[in-house]
Scaffold this active site. Sequence first.
Site, mmCIF file in Angstrom:
data_model
loop_
_atom_site.group_PDB
_atom_site.id
_atom_site.type_symbol
_atom_site.label_atom_id
_atom_site.label_comp_id
_atom_site.label_asym_id
_atom_site.label_seq_id
_atom_site.Cartn_x
_atom_site.Cartn_y
_atom_site.Cartn_z
ATOM 1 C CG HIS A 1 -26.314 20.151 -38.327
ATOM 2 N ND1 HIS A 1 -27.574 20.628 -37.984
ATOM 3 C CD2 HIS A 1 -26.444 18.807 -38.373
ATOM 4 C CE1 HIS A 1 -28.400 19.610 -37.817
ATOM 5 N NE2 HIS A 1 -27.736 18.489 -38.061
ATOM 6 N N GLY B 1 -34.417 13.096 -41.401
ATOM 7 C CA GLY B 1 -33.862 12.756 -40.093
ATOM 8 C C GLY B 1 -33.314 13.930 -39.314
ATOM 9 C CG ASP C 1 -22.882 13.678 -34.199
ATOM 10 O OD1 ASP C 1 -23.589 14.264 -35.031
ATOM 11 O OD2 ASP C 1 -23.361 12.991 -33.260
ATOM 12 C CB ILE C 2 -22.779 13.893 -28.779
ATOM 13 C CG1 ILE C 2 -22.480 13.561 -27.333
ATOM 14 C CG2 ILE C 2 -24.209 13.505 -29.136
ATOM 15 C CD1 ILE C 2 -23.288 14.401 -26.333
ATOM 16 C CG ASN D 1 -29.835 14.549 -42.194
ATOM 17 O OD1 ASN D 1 -29.751 13.961 -43.268
ATOM 18 N ND2 ASN D 1 -29.209 14.121 -41.100
ATOM 19 C CG HIS E 1 -24.323 15.105 -40.349
ATOM 20 N ND1 HIS E 1 -24.402 14.542 -39.095
ATOM 21 C CD2 HIS E 1 -25.519 15.709 -40.563
ATOM 22 C CE1 HIS E 1 -25.607 14.786 -38.577
ATOM 23 N NE2 HIS E 1 -26.304 15.486 -39.447
HETATM 24 P P1 5GP Z 1 -29.414 15.933 -37.507
HETATM 25 O O1 5GP Z 1 -30.093 14.663 -37.103
HETATM 26 O O2 5GP Z 1 -30.226 17.149 -37.087
HETATM 27 O O3 5GP Z 1 -28.989 16.002 -38.952
HETATM 28 O O4 5GP Z 1 -28.049 15.960 -36.702
HETATM 29 C C1 5GP Z 1 -27.947 16.377 -35.378
HETATM 30 C C2 5GP Z 1 -26.695 15.755 -34.825
HETATM 31 O O5 5GP Z 1 -26.377 16.394 -33.607
HETATM 32 C C3 5GP Z 1 -26.819 14.262 -34.520
HETATM 33 O O6 5GP Z 1 -25.895 13.520 -35.308
HETATM 34 C C4 5GP Z 1 -26.533 14.169 -33.032
HETATM 35 O O7 5GP Z 1 -25.798 13.021 -32.672
HETATM 36 C C5 5GP Z 1 -25.768 15.457 -32.757
HETATM 37 N N1 5GP Z 1 -25.898 15.954 -31.389
HETATM 38 C C6 5GP Z 1 -27.046 16.004 -30.650
HETATM 39 N N2 5GP Z 1 -26.790 16.529 -29.430
HETATM 40 C C7 5GP Z 1 -25.454 16.824 -29.406
HETATM 41 C C8 5GP Z 1 -24.609 17.416 -28.417
HETATM 42 O O8 5GP Z 1 -25.029 17.785 -27.310
HETATM 43 N N3 5GP Z 1 -23.294 17.557 -28.726
HETATM 44 C C9 5GP Z 1 -22.800 17.162 -29.967
HETATM 45 N N4 5GP Z 1 -21.482 17.348 -30.154
HETATM 46 N N5 5GP Z 1 -23.583 16.625 -30.920
HETATM 47 C C10 5GP Z 1 -24.897 16.461 -30.644
#
Ligand code: 5GP
Length: 117
Positions: free
Chosen positions: A103, A96, A31-32, A90, A105
Site C-alpha cells: 500500500h 514499520g 487510513d483508520i 513501508n 500512504h
Molecule cells: P503500514 O504500517 O503497514 O505501512 O500501514 C498500515 C496502515 O493500515 C496503518 O497506517 C493503519 O493505520 C492502517 N489500518 C490498519 N487497520 C485498518 C483498518 O481496519 N482500516 C483502515 N482503513 N486502515 C487500517
Amino acid sequence: MSEKTLFQKIIDREIPAPLVYEDDLVAAFNDINPQAPIHVLIVPKKLIPRVGEAVPEDQATLGALLLAAGRIAEKLGIKARDKGFRLVINHGRDAGETVPHLHVHLLAGRSLEWPPG
Ligand code: 5GP
C-alpha cells in the site's frame, strides 16, 4: 487458499471503508489512524505482500498506484505545488510495515517534516 488480508477484505467490501478512488487495478480508502489531516491508503487489488516482492508482471499495477495518487491529489485539491502531498511505502519491520499487502500512504494537509522519523 490462504486467508484474505485486511485490505483484500476492504476491497471486497467485507469490511466497511468508503473508497475514495477505484479503478481496475487499485482501490483507495482513508487510513483508520490518520497521521495527517489527509491520509489515504492506495492498495493494489492483486495481493503483492510488499514492494520488494513485486515481479516484472506487476509493472502496470505499480504504475497504477502512482497514477492513482496523482488523481486522488487532484480530487482532494492538493496537487498544486503550493500545497502538496507525500507518498510513503513501508517495506518490512524496520520501516514499520504492519499490513502485509502493498500500500502507498498518501499524506497531506499539513507541513511534513524532512527527514521523516
Ligand atoms: P503500514 O504500517 O503497514 O505501512 O500501514 C498500515 C496502515 O493500515 C496503518 O497506517 C493503519 O493505520 C492502517 N489500518 C490498519 N487497520 C485498518 C483498518 O481496519 N482500516 C483502515 N482503513 N486502515 C487500517
